[in-house]
Design an enzyme around this catalytic site. Structure first.
Site, PDB file in Angstrom:
ATOM      1  CD  GLU A 149      -4.103  -5.300   8.908  1.00  0.00           C
ATOM      2  OE1 GLU A 149      -4.005  -4.554  10.071  1.00  0.00           O
ATOM      3  OE2 GLU A 149      -3.614  -4.385   7.078  1.00  0.00           O
TER       4      GLU A 149
ATOM      5  CG  ASP B 299      -1.880   5.576  -0.382  1.00  0.00           C
ATOM      6  OD1 ASP B 299      -1.553   4.496   0.650  1.00  0.00           O
ATOM      7  OD2 ASP B 299      -2.805   5.541  -0.939  1.00  0.00           O
TER       8      ASP B 299
ATOM      9  CG  ASN C  96      -1.501   1.257   1.712  1.00  0.00           C
ATOM     10  OD1 ASN C  96      -2.481   2.009   0.312  1.00  0.00           O
ATOM     11  ND2 ASN C  96      -1.170   2.708   2.501  1.00  0.00           N
TER      12      ASN C  96
ATOM     13  NE  ARG D  93     -10.814   1.177   0.045  1.00  0.00           N
ATOM     14  CZ  ARG D  93     -12.151   0.990   0.335  1.00  0.00           C
ATOM     15  NH1 ARG D  93     -12.956   1.910  -0.448  1.00  0.00           N
ATOM     16  NH2 ARG D  93     -12.641  -0.291   0.214  1.00  0.00           N
TER      17      ARG D  93
ATOM     18  NE  ARG E 231      -2.668 -14.910  11.605  1.00  0.00           N
ATOM     19  CZ  ARG E 231      -2.764 -13.477  11.261  1.00  0.00           C
ATOM     20  NH1 ARG E 231      -2.456 -13.386  10.030  1.00  0.00           N
ATOM     21  NH2 ARG E 231      -3.487 -12.900  11.530  1.00  0.00           N
TER      22      ARG E 231
ATOM     23  NE  ARG F 149      -0.847  -9.193   7.959  1.00  0.00           N
ATOM     24  CZ  ARG F 149      -1.069  -7.851   7.970  1.00  0.00           C
ATOM     25  NH1 ARG F 149       0.075  -7.050   7.373  1.00  0.00           N
ATOM     26  NH2 ARG F 149      -1.497  -7.185   8.910  1.00  0.00           N
TER      27      ARG F 149
ATOM     28  CG  ASP G 293       0.452  -3.936   5.571  1.00  0.00           C
ATOM     29  OD1 ASP G 293       0.364  -5.132   7.190  1.00  0.00           O
ATOM     30  OD2 ASP G 293       0.677  -2.619   5.646  1.00  0.00           O
TER      31      ASP G 293
ATOM     32  CG  ASN H  73      -3.366  -8.985  14.180  1.00  0.00           C
ATOM     33  OD1 ASN H  73      -2.575  -8.268  15.574  1.00  0.00           O
ATOM     34  ND2 ASN H  73      -2.940  -8.447  13.214  1.00  0.00           N
TER      35      ASN H  73
ATOM     36  CG  HIS I 148      -5.260   1.241   4.429  1.00  0.00           C
ATOM     37  ND1 HIS I 148      -6.365   2.519   5.149  1.00  0.00           N
ATOM     38  CD2 HIS I 148      -5.551   0.998   5.325  1.00  0.00           C
ATOM     39  CE1 HIS I 148      -6.143   2.938   6.569  1.00  0.00           C
ATOM     40  NE2 HIS I 148      -5.723   1.429   7.032  1.00  0.00           N
TER      41      HIS I 148
HETATM   42  C1  QV4 Z   1       4.029   8.759  12.935  1.00  0.00           C
HETATM   43  C2  QV4 Z   1       2.241   9.863  13.523  1.00  0.00           C
HETATM   44  C3  QV4 Z   1       2.007  10.230  12.059  1.00  0.00           C
HETATM   45  C4  QV4 Z   1       2.618  11.231  11.931  1.00  0.00           C
HETATM   46  C5  QV4 Z   1       4.054  10.554  11.804  1.00  0.00           C
HETATM   47  C6  QV4 Z   1       5.287  11.840  11.372  1.00  0.00           C
HETATM   48  O1  QV4 Z   1       1.558   8.869  13.651  1.00  0.00           O
HETATM   49  O2  QV4 Z   1       0.935  10.615  12.617  1.00  0.00           O
HETATM   50  O3  QV4 Z   1       3.140  12.025  10.309  1.00  0.00           O
HETATM   51  O4  QV4 Z   1       4.972  10.270  13.286  1.00  0.00           O
HETATM   52  O5  QV4 Z   1       6.642  11.236  10.932  1.00  0.00           O
HETATM   53  C7  QV4 Z   1       5.054   3.586  12.430  1.00  0.00           C
HETATM   54  C8  QV4 Z   1       5.520   4.587  14.120  1.00  0.00           C
HETATM   55  C9  QV4 Z   1       3.843   5.976  13.325  1.00  0.00           C
HETATM   56  C10 QV4 Z   1       4.312   6.956  12.492  1.00  0.00           C
HETATM   57  C11 QV4 Z   1       5.155   5.513  11.524  1.00  0.00           C
HETATM   58  C12 QV4 Z   1       5.128   6.784   9.928  1.00  0.00           C
HETATM   59  O6  QV4 Z   1       4.321   3.259  15.182  1.00  0.00           O
HETATM   60  O7  QV4 Z   1       3.704   6.487  14.524  1.00  0.00           O
HETATM   61  O8  QV4 Z   1       4.084   8.336  12.164  1.00  0.00           O
HETATM   62  O9  QV4 Z   1       5.907   5.099  11.636  1.00  0.00           O
HETATM   63  O10 QV4 Z   1       6.650   6.394  10.421  1.00  0.00           O
HETATM   64  C13 QV4 Z   1       2.948  -0.670  11.640  1.00  0.00           C
HETATM   65  C14 QV4 Z   1       2.628  -0.524  13.235  1.00  0.00           C
HETATM   66  C15 QV4 Z   1       3.055   1.434  12.632  1.00  0.00           C
HETATM   67  C16 QV4 Z   1       3.685   1.884  12.356  1.00  0.00           C
HETATM   68  C17 QV4 Z   1       4.082   1.303  10.818  1.00  0.00           C
HETATM   69  C18 QV4 Z   1       4.661   1.651  10.165  1.00  0.00           C
HETATM   70  O11 QV4 Z   1       2.053  -0.696  13.847  1.00  0.00           O
HETATM   71  O12 QV4 Z   1       2.494   2.085  14.450  1.00  0.00           O
HETATM   72  O13 QV4 Z   1       3.756   3.094  12.465  1.00  0.00           O
HETATM   73  O14 QV4 Z   1       4.198   0.012  10.898  1.00  0.00           O
HETATM   74  O15 QV4 Z   1       5.819   1.468  10.242  1.00  0.00           O
HETATM   75  C19 QV4 Z   1      -5.220   0.290  10.611  1.00  0.00           C
HETATM   76  C20 QV4 Z   1      -4.877   0.125   9.699  1.00  0.00           C
HETATM   77  C21 QV4 Z   1      -4.290  -1.122   9.680  1.00  0.00           C
HETATM   78  C22 QV4 Z   1      -2.672  -1.419  10.345  1.00  0.00           C
HETATM   79  C23 QV4 Z   1      -3.368  -1.143  11.893  1.00  0.00           C
HETATM   80  C24 QV4 Z   1      -1.454  -0.819  12.363  1.00  0.00           C
HETATM   81  O16 QV4 Z   1      -6.007   0.093   8.822  1.00  0.00           O
HETATM   82  O17 QV4 Z   1      -3.689  -2.298   7.748  1.00  0.00           O
HETATM   83  O18 QV4 Z   1      -3.898   0.530  11.911  1.00  0.00           O
HETATM   84  N1  QV4 Z   1      -2.347  -2.892  10.689  1.00  0.00           N
HETATM   85  C25 QV4 Z   1      -0.903  -3.315   9.564  1.00  0.00           C
HETATM   86  C26 QV4 Z   1      -0.075  -3.693   9.934  1.00  0.00           C
HETATM   87  C27 QV4 Z   1       0.676  -2.886  11.096  1.00  0.00           C
HETATM   88  C28 QV4 Z   1       1.350  -1.677  10.368  1.00  0.00           C
HETATM   89  C29 QV4 Z   1       0.243  -1.383   9.332  1.00  0.00           C
HETATM   90  C30 QV4 Z   1      -0.686  -1.815   8.543  1.00  0.00           C
HETATM   91  C31 QV4 Z   1       1.108  -0.773   7.840  1.00  0.00           C
HETATM   92  O19 QV4 Z   1      -0.631  -5.042  10.782  1.00  0.00           O
HETATM   93  O20 QV4 Z   1       1.536  -3.467  11.811  1.00  0.00           O
HETATM   94  O21 QV4 Z   1       1.967  -0.815  11.096  1.00  0.00           O
HETATM   95  O22 QV4 Z   1       1.883  -0.979   7.494  1.00  0.00           O
HETATM   96  O23 QV4 Z   1      -5.859   0.046  11.781  1.00  0.00           O
HETATM   97 CA    CA Z   2      -3.825   3.131  -0.542  1.00  0.00          CA
END
Ligand code: QV4
Ligand code: CA
Length: 550
Positions: free
Chosen positions: A281, A215, A149, A206, A382, A243, A245, A344, A249
């Site tokens: 997901e 994005d 994504n 999205r 799982r 899977r 991710d 998870n 979105h």
């Molecule tokens: C932060 C702020 C932002 C700000 C930014 C500025 O939150 O608002 O603009 O700093 O630099 C990490 C940090 C997060 C940071 C971001 C970007 O935790 O604080 O933004 O990086 O630097 C995992 C973690 C996230 C992590 C992300 C990328 O959970 O915390 O973000 O990896 O490293 C929703 C979605 C769902 C998602 C879920 C977590 O619908 O799709 O949130 N789940 C999947 C994965 C998950 C992963 C992602 C998606 C992204 O299972 O593990 O997020 O790939 O529900």
């Molecule tokens: Ca997107």
């Protein structure tokens, strides 16, 4: 091997045969065409093309070896997952990611792609190839977590785990290559800062940035082709599926278009034309604009309601007797459209979809919920496999929920060692190796294809049911003992309780259950037992010839 023949094809063959014998002379080309159209649409309605798990025959559960090294997974396939009947393993994202040093190497850096080179802290492409080969050889499939994504968070620049440069200001990812043309921008996303704020606006969810992650513009052919190229590379190396991710979105149409570009699985391990198994997901708790139903029908979705509802039951907030109607009647999708799990890698630490689920931190309730999951026919199962971190809840949030896997001084991932009692060392929890869990993985393999029968409950928190005439489970999640005589549906004999022990060389290392000629057996389960559950199945019947795990 018939399980691998696409259903549509089988049905076509049956139709053809019937026509050939009954009315060969009246069949016209148009009739044949209409039959084909009906057959193909039936096939799609019944779970569709990418929804079929590509397990080896007789295997029905995967485990997520979160943040494991490829070399460790290869060894685990050979020494444990293969022999104990697991279908496969979900692996952490295999592609090059951003190196985050503040905090120091959090697990979530792997969700910030830099390129599709297969070099991460888990290993390089050679390690990856070796893992997939060795796992497939012992009939264990590999399912890759694919992050398509987005790329890194916006802002900053650096060098990824594979040595590729990236720049989150100019949106330059030369290791792919992607440039600013390949990302959604102001014309697709109208929020002021480009980030997602309103989950009730499907366009925003999205086309804008999830927590600032830049994005990808999946409406573009170049982006679709490039992403599909990455997935096809993994397919060529022998993976069995993906899977996906952050699927919520991405537009369902964009995903279908990417999946439509995928090759059949590697014929060294799979029958020609086998489609990858895909589960997306999509967190749908029922109160947002985007629904999981937009993604089912062509591939599966992860069912997040499942673990939350079971946590309610095993935390005594909803009586277990209601589980009699567990499944679609609880407002969840079709059984064939979902992957189910108790927790998870996100929600076990309060990310994505939040806390409230059961985890290894509460082993007693966690085991009960997992036993129920593996005994019940609903969904493709799982099992989470975690590492320990220093959970520290301050004001409702776990301030250490970023902590990465067990590591050495140079931040390389520590190996998962195996101790004499079969449990893991070096900080790896290895829930998939807990006896109560691996023996229920085998239970599920043995009873697969049967329906739930012989339901019993005490009107409260004690329940029991059989799977046809092949297996029976009793769970006492309540606060009083149970002492009951129940119809198990099983043939007469002495069975090993696979919760308190193993079936080994024709005997039981734990408790035994005697089923009489009328199918009844006696169960006395103390409410204060560490494992207030008894499970028996025909693969662990005393005196039967060999251990059945597959
Ligand atoms: C932060 C702020 C932002 C700000 C930014 C500025 O939150 O608002 O603009 O700093 O630099 C990490 C940090 C997060 C940071 C971001 C970007 O935790 O604080 O933004 O990086 O630097 C995992 C973690 C996230 C992590 C992300 C990328 O959970 O915390 O973000 O990896 O490293 C929703 C979605 C769902 C998602 C879920 C977590 O619908 O799709 O949130 N789940 C999947 C994965 C998950 C992963 C992602 C998606 C992204 O299972 O593990 O997020 O790939 O529900
Ligand atoms: Ca997107």
């Amino acid at each position: 091997m018939i399980g691998f023949v696409p259903k549509t094809h089988l049905r076509y063959v049956q139709f053809k045969t019937r026509y050939a014998t009954d009315k060969t002379d009246t069949v016209t080309v148009i009739e044949m065409f209409l039959v084909l159209v009906v057959v193909l649409s039936l096939g799609l309605a019944q779970g569709g093309t990418w929804s079929n798990p590509t397990c080896a025959p007789g295997r029905h559960t995967i485990t997520h070896l979160f943040e494991w090294k490829w070399s460790d997974i290869a060894a685990e396939c050979e020494r444990f997952l293969g022999p104990y009947g697991y279908c496969g393993v979900q692996i952490s994202p295999p592609n090059e990611n951003r190196v985050v040093t503040s905090p120091n190497r959090p697990w979530w850096e792997r969700y910030q792609p830099v390129s599709y080179k297969l070099t991460t802290r888990s290993g390089n492409e050679d390690d990856f190839r070796d893992m997939v080969q060795r796992c497939n050889k012992v009939n264990v499939r590999v399912y890759a977590d694919v992050v398509i994504n987005h790329m890194t968070g916006s802002g900053g620049s650096g060098t990824g785990t594979g040595g590729s440069h990236w720049d989150g200001n100019s949106l330059s990812y030369p290791g792919v290559p992607f440039s600013s043309w390949d990302f959604n921008s102001g014309s697709e996303c109208q929020t002021g800062d480009g980030n997602i704020h309103n989950y009730n606006d499907p366009n925003e969810v999205r086309n804008c940035r999830l927590v600032s992650l830049v994005d990808l513009k999946l409406s573009k052919d170049y982006v679709r082709d490039t992403v599909a190229g990455y997935l096809n590379h993994l397919i060529s190396l022998g993976v069995a599926g993906f899977r996906v991710d952050a699927a919520k979105h991405m537009w369902p149409g964009d995903l279908r278009s990417v999946f439509g570009r995928l090759n059949g699985l590697n014929t060294a391990y799979f029958p020609s034309g086998t489609k990858p198994f895909i589960y997306q997901e999509v967190i749908d708790m029922g109160h947002e604009a985007i629904h999981a139903s937009e993604y089912t029908g062509f591939a599966r979705v992860t069912n997040f309601i499942y673990g939350i509802k079971l946590a309610d039951v095993f935390r005594h907030r909803n009586q277990a007797k209601w589980l009699r109607t567990w499944g679609q009647q609880w407002g969840m999708p079709n059984s064939n459209d979902v992957v189910v799990f108790i927790d998870n890698h996100d929600n076990q630490r309060g990310h994505g979809g939040g806390g409230g689920v059961l985890t290894f931190f509460e082993p007693r309730a966690y085991k009960m919920a997992t036993e129920f999951m593996l005994a019940h026919p609903y969904g493709f199962t799982r099992v989470m496999s975690s590492y320990k971190w220093n959970r520290n809840i301050q004001g409702g949030d776990d301030i250490n929920n970023w902590q990465g896997p067990p590591h050495n001084g140079d931040m390389s991932i520590k190996g998962a060692t195996i101790q004499s009692d079969m449990s893991c060392g070096n900080g790896w929890v290895c829930e998939h190796r807990w006896r109560q869990i691996y023996n229920m993985v085998a239970f599920r393999n043995v009873v697969m294809g049967t329906t739930m029968a012989n339901w019993w409950d005490n009107g409260d928190y004690a329940i029991a049911f059989s799977r046809g005439n092949k297996g029976f489970i009793v769970i006492n999640a309540g606060t009083t003992d149970i002492n009951v005589n129940l119809q198990t549906g099983l043939p007469q004999g002495t069975y090993c309780d696979v919760i308190s022990g193993d079936y080994n060389n024709g005997g039981c290392t734990g408790n035994q259950v005697h089923v009489g000629g009328d199918g009844h057996a006696h169960f006395h389960i103390s409410h204060s037992s560490d494992d207030p559950v008894v499970a028996i199945h025909i693969g662990a019947k005393k005196g039967s010839e060999k251990k059945v795990t597959t």
